[in-house]
Design a protein around this motif. Sequence first.
Motif, PDB file in Angstrom:
ATOM      1  N   MET A  25       0.810  -1.210   0.000  1.00 33.46           N
ATOM      2  CA  MET A  25       0.000   0.000   0.000  1.00 33.46           C
ATOM      3  C   MET A  25       0.849   1.268   0.000  1.00 33.46           C
ATOM      4  SD  MET A  25      -2.625   0.823   3.070  1.00 33.46           S
ATOM      5  CE  MET A  25      -3.832   2.126   2.914  1.00 33.46           C
ATOM      6  N   THR A  26       0.368   2.290  -0.703  1.00 33.83           N
ATOM      7  CA  THR A  26       1.043   3.582  -0.786  1.00 33.83           C
ATOM      8  C   THR A  26       0.143   4.658  -0.189  1.00 33.83           C
ATOM      9  OG1 THR A  26       1.894   2.857  -2.935  1.00 33.83           O
ATOM     10  CG2 THR A  26       2.196   5.175  -2.383  1.00 33.83           C
ATOM     11  N   LEU A  27       0.711   5.533   0.633  1.00 29.71           N
ATOM     12  CA  LEU A  27      -0.045   6.637   1.213  1.00 29.71           C
ATOM     13  C   LEU A  27       0.691   7.938   0.979  1.00 29.71           C
ATOM     14  CD1 LEU A  27      -0.101   4.127   3.650  1.00 29.71           C
ATOM     15  CD2 LEU A  27      -2.220   5.424   3.843  1.00 29.71           C
ATOM     16  N   ILE A  28      -0.041   9.028   0.972  1.00 32.73           N
ATOM     17  CA  ILE A  28       0.571  10.330   0.775  1.00 32.73           C
ATOM     18  C   ILE A  28       0.230  11.248   1.948  1.00 32.73           C
ATOM     19  CG2 ILE A  28      -1.349  11.252  -0.643  1.00 32.73           C
ATOM     20  CD1 ILE A  28       0.853  12.692  -2.329  1.00 32.73           C
ATOM     21  N   ALA A  29       1.240  11.962   2.412  1.00 31.30           N
ATOM     22  CA  ALA A  29       1.047  12.925   3.502  1.00 31.30           C
ATOM     23  C   ALA A  29       0.523  14.235   2.946  1.00 31.30           C
ATOM     24  CB  ALA A  29       2.388  13.174   4.186  1.00 31.30           C
ATOM     25  N   LEU A  30      -0.365  14.844   3.691  1.00 31.06           N
ATOM     26  CA  LEU A  30      -0.842  16.181   3.357  1.00 31.06           C
ATOM     27  C   LEU A  30      -0.378  17.116   4.456  1.00 31.06           C
ATOM     28  CD1 LEU A  30      -4.522  15.399   2.281  1.00 31.06           C
ATOM     29  CD2 LEU A  30      -2.487  15.539   0.847  1.00 31.06           C
ATOM     30  N   PRO A  31       0.794  17.707   4.291  1.00 29.74           N
ATOM     31  CA  PRO A  31       1.319  18.546   5.375  1.00 29.74           C
ATOM     32  C   PRO A  31       0.474  19.798   5.534  1.00 29.74           C
ATOM     33  CG  PRO A  31       2.838  18.503   3.475  1.00 29.74           C
ATOM     34  CD  PRO A  31       1.633  17.705   3.092  1.00 29.74           C
ATOM     35  N   GLY A  32       0.324  20.213   6.758  1.00 25.07           N
ATOM     36  CA  GLY A  32      -0.440  21.432   7.027  1.00 25.07           C
ATOM     37  C   GLY A  32      -1.936  21.255   6.870  1.00 25.07           C
ATOM     38  N   ARG A  33      -2.379  19.974   6.763  1.00 29.57           N
ATOM     39  CA  ARG A  33      -3.817  19.722   6.677  1.00 29.57           C
ATOM     40  C   ARG A  33      -4.205  18.747   7.784  1.00 29.57           C
ATOM     41  NH1 ARG A  33      -7.392  20.240   1.921  1.00 29.57           N
ATOM     42  NH2 ARG A  33      -6.696  18.371   0.852  1.00 29.57           N
ATOM     43  N   PRO A  34      -4.505  19.261   8.964  1.00 36.82           N
ATOM     44  CA  PRO A  34      -4.804  18.372  10.082  1.00 36.82           C
ATOM     45  C   PRO A  34      -5.980  17.451   9.750  1.00 36.82           C
ATOM     46  CG  PRO A  34      -4.628  20.653  10.822  1.00 36.82           C
ATOM     47  CD  PRO A  34      -4.665  20.673   9.330  1.00 36.82           C
ATOM     48  N   ASP A  35      -5.976  16.308  10.376  1.00 34.26           N
ATOM     49  CA  ASP A  35      -6.983  15.285  10.160  1.00 34.26           C
ATOM     50  C   ASP A  35      -8.260  15.667  10.916  1.00 34.26           C
ATOM     51  OD1 ASP A  35      -7.327  12.339   9.288  1.00 34.26           O
ATOM     52  OD2 ASP A  35      -7.892  12.308  11.404  1.00 34.26           O
ATOM     53  N   ARG A  36      -9.113  16.477  10.279  1.00 34.90           N
ATOM     54  CA  ARG A  36     -10.307  16.969  10.973  1.00 34.90           C
ATOM     55  C   ARG A  36     -11.600  16.536  10.294  1.00 34.90           C
ATOM     56  NH1 ARG A  36      -8.974  22.440  10.116  1.00 34.90           N
ATOM     57  NH2 ARG A  36      -7.091  23.057  11.230  1.00 34.90           N
ATOM     58  N   PRO A  37     -12.740  16.716  10.992  1.00 33.86           N
ATOM     59  CA  PRO A  37     -14.007  16.293  10.366  1.00 33.86           C
ATOM     60  C   PRO A  37     -14.388  17.151   9.161  1.00 33.86           C
ATOM     61  CG  PRO A  37     -14.380  17.132  12.604  1.00 33.86           C
ATOM     62  CD  PRO A  37     -12.910  17.123  12.384  1.00 33.86           C
ATOM     63  N   ARG A  38     -15.442  16.703   8.478  1.00 33.94           N
ATOM     64  CA  ARG A  38     -15.852  17.206   7.178  1.00 33.94           C
ATOM     65  C   ARG A  38     -15.982  18.722   7.076  1.00 33.94           C
ATOM     66  NH1 ARG A  38     -20.522  13.967   3.936  1.00 33.94           N
ATOM     67  NH2 ARG A  38     -19.703  14.364   1.849  1.00 33.94           N
ATOM     68  N   GLN A  39     -16.693  19.338   8.022  1.00 32.36           N
ATOM     69  CA  GLN A  39     -16.973  20.778   7.877  1.00 32.36           C
ATOM     70  C   GLN A  39     -15.655  21.578   7.844  1.00 32.36           C
ATOM     71  OE1 GLN A  39     -17.998  18.722  10.158  1.00 32.36           O
ATOM     72  NE2 GLN A  39     -18.142  19.582  12.218  1.00 32.36           N
ATOM     73  N   HIS A  40     -14.658  21.139   8.624  1.00 33.08           N
ATOM     74  CA  HIS A  40     -13.380  21.838   8.628  1.00 33.08           C
ATOM     75  C   HIS A  40     -12.678  21.659   7.292  1.00 33.08           C
ATOM     76  CE1 HIS A  40     -13.405  22.655  12.975  1.00 33.08           C
ATOM     77  NE2 HIS A  40     -14.097  21.532  13.026  1.00 33.08           N
ATOM     78  N   LEU A  41     -12.662  20.428   6.824  1.00 33.79           N
ATOM     79  CA  LEU A  41     -12.011  20.126   5.554  1.00 33.79           C
ATOM     80  C   LEU A  41     -12.578  20.997   4.458  1.00 33.79           C
ATOM     81  CD1 LEU A  41     -11.561  16.592   4.102  1.00 33.79           C
ATOM     82  CD2 LEU A  41      -9.854  18.353   4.499  1.00 33.79           C
ATOM     83  N   ARG A  42     -13.917  21.068   4.464  1.00 34.27           N
ATOM     84  CA  ARG A  42     -14.559  21.824   3.401  1.00 34.27           C
ATOM     85  C   ARG A  42     -14.148  23.271   3.398  1.00 34.27           C
ATOM     86  NH1 ARG A  42     -20.461  19.131   3.030  1.00 34.27           N
ATOM     87  NH2 ARG A  42     -19.995  17.889   1.194  1.00 34.27           N
ATOM     88  N   SER A  43     -14.108  23.868   4.612  1.00 31.19           N
ATOM     89  CA  SER A  43     -13.735  25.274   4.618  1.00 31.19           C
ATOM     90  C   SER A  43     -12.263  25.404   4.228  1.00 31.19           C
ATOM     91  CB  SER A  43     -14.040  25.908   5.973  1.00 31.19           C
ATOM     92  OG  SER A  43     -13.486  25.135   7.005  1.00 31.19           O
ATOM     93  N   ASN A  44     -11.448  24.456   4.661  1.00 32.89           N
ATOM     94  CA  ASN A  44     -10.041  24.447   4.237  1.00 32.89           C
ATOM     95  C   ASN A  44      -9.898  24.454   2.733  1.00 32.89           C
ATOM     96  OD1 ASN A  44      -8.663  24.484   6.549  1.00 32.89           O
ATOM     97  ND2 ASN A  44      -8.174  22.306   6.638  1.00 32.89           N
ATOM     98  N   GLU A  45     -10.815  23.740   2.083  1.00 24.98           N
ATOM     99  CA  GLU A  45     -10.657  23.552   0.648  1.00 24.98           C
ATOM    100  C   GLU A  45     -10.781  24.849  -0.141  1.00 24.98           C
ATOM    101  OE1 GLU A  45     -12.114  18.929   0.419  1.00 24.98           O
ATOM    102  OE2 GLU A  45     -13.429  20.525  -0.271  1.00 24.98           O
ATOM    103  N   HIS A  46     -11.309  25.854   0.517  1.00 27.77           N
ATOM    104  CA  HIS A  46     -11.420  27.140  -0.189  1.00 27.77           C
ATOM    105  C   HIS A  46     -10.188  28.006   0.005  1.00 27.77           C
ATOM    106  CE1 HIS A  46     -15.656  25.848   0.222  1.00 27.77           C
ATOM    107  NE2 HIS A  46     -15.613  26.146  -1.046  1.00 27.77           N
ATOM    108  N   ASP A  47      -9.285  27.557   0.826  1.00 29.38           N
ATOM    109  CA  ASP A  47      -8.036  28.326   1.032  1.00 29.38           C
ATOM    110  C   ASP A  47      -7.295  28.478  -0.300  1.00 29.38           C
ATOM    111  OD1 ASP A  47      -7.156  27.047   4.340  1.00 29.38           O
ATOM    112  OD2 ASP A  47      -8.745  28.375   3.608  1.00 29.38           O
TER     113      ASP A  47
END
Lengths: 159, 159, 159, 159
Positions: free
Chosen positions: C137-159
């Motif tokens: 298996m291969t995984l990729i790190a997303l630095p500076g993107r904490p592992d948070r629930p959906r609503q946070h991710l979504r708002s992050n995505e507009h950064d």
Amino acid sequence: MVFEPLDANYLQKVRSSFHRQKFMEFIGAKLAEVRPGYCEIHLPYKKELSQQHGFFHAGVIGALADNSGGYAAFTLMPPHSSILTVEYKMNIIAPGDGELLIARAHVIKAGSTLTICRPEVFVVKDGCEKMSAAALMTLIALPGRPDRPRQHLRSNEHD
Amino acid sequence: MVFEPLDANYLQKVRSSFHRQKFMEFIGAKLAEVRPGYCEIHLPYKKELSQQHGFFHAGVIGALADNSGGYAAFTLMPPHSSILTVEYKMNIIAPGDGELLIARAHVIKAGSTLTICRPEVFVVKDGCEKMSAAALMTLIALPGRPDRPRQHLRSNEHD
Amino acid sequence: MVFEPLDANYLQKVRSSFHRQKFMEFIGAKLAEVRPGYCEIHLPYKKELSQQHGFFHAGVIGALADNSGGYAAFTLMPPHSSILTVEYKMNIIAPGDGELLIARAHVIKAGSTLTICRPEVFVVKDGCEKMSAAALMTLIALPGRPDRPRQHLRSNEHD
Amino acid sequence: MVFEPLDANYLQKVRSSFHRQKFMEFIGAKLAEVRPGYCEIHLPYKKELSQQHGFFHAGVIGALADNSGGYAAFTLMPPHSSILTVEYKMNIIAPGDGELLIARAHVIKAGSTLTICRPEVFVVKDGCEKMSAAALMTLIALPGRPDRPRQHLRSNEHD
């Protein structure tokens, strides 16, 4: 899928990189077609490429699959980037019994870091083409690391 | 895991098959060690095996992984059987930068039809060994089809 | 291999992320052991997890393999990073016939961007443990993107 | 590719097997379309299927890919045969962020023993469909072993 290359110079870059691969010359592979998100490589049979039954060796089929995928991905890289194989998986679907191998790879996802390709390898026997292998492959872009020969890479690595 | 070979003659069978693979001779690979369920292949560097940066080509690394897995599986086959690669997946973990490649494959499941192997490829540089690739591979036994050269296979195919 | 975690808080981070995965709760999976570069998940049998023969569904085996690999990799991430599955390949080695599944994943290469793991899934029947699946298996790190629930991710995505 | 089913009853066989998979019912998956060499499965979102960010869990995406491939292959089996997953490899191409997953699998090689499929999983969000995963999968036919529930399989195993 239609892809827009990020580097107008993509064709020359692919050709130049391919021709620096001594292994492709050694086995006799030719770059047959390059388009944004696509690469096709041809390899005529010679007995030096055979496994124990006289067919194209699976390792040769894999090398062609890998390389066609790598260059399909490389067509979509920005200038001054290189690309590395992360991994691939290949199913051998029919023995490499024929006079010519044709590897064709299509990019199915082009990301800024990871690119996913589907290489397929066909074997041509008496003019009739048959799928010999299907693959699924992941590549990673190295931005700011141009695709150069060894001595340059090495000095880069000390940066 | 300890495996009991089904064919007391397994070592001679593996050697004979390996030596009929013209591709292994062409690249300069040597069968280094063979035990039931295990195979190790060595390949010294030469520039004809290189990719665009001068390292071992990923296709060469894949060919070695595939072949070590194939022969690890072949050690466990009954007499008068041959074996074919169904598929493999390989992660490139470090570039093939060194003077020698060593492929080592262990069988992790030996079935009467399917055999699963884990080939790994190491690169040796200045005497220091590093993992370059990890693979997971499936092979299929062809019972009653001895591992013979092309002309025999072909006549068999009309049975 | 011995790994040094980059985040002293790795254990709490893994636990907290695991417990936000509703799917793990839904199937009844438990985080059994977490160490730097290693994760083990247990899943008791219930008929809702079965395929047509009553065994653990291959999809359940795959989900456990994937998740154990993901959290093995996550143990080695720096603070404020998350991790995504790039791809995995899994061989089913024996049917999931038993009362408990145990997924164990080891990191074999930890890179700053990509991490490679080997998840394995075992099935326990009448107290006897057997390998049911092996994966790579291969995984990729997303630095500076904490592992948070959906609503946070979504708002992050507009950064 | 156009495939001729070997069992005129293939559709009923697939449906009956699918409905015996308690796991498909548990997650809420529906068999949407079945043709020779093709299978499509739909799965509406519910929070029980989510990972830590609230998206469809990769394990759920994998289970759907696996199952669509298995049934695509099963459509081409002769009567009184069953089929098992040998292995699959799946790339996650985009997060499972949406209200519906659609898995579609095509057989690319149907052999008497081994069948190769290409499952793809799409995620539908606000009516727009996007590829979420691409897979490549190997299955093996078990001739003379009808696809029956557990108690039958068990007594078969003593034959």
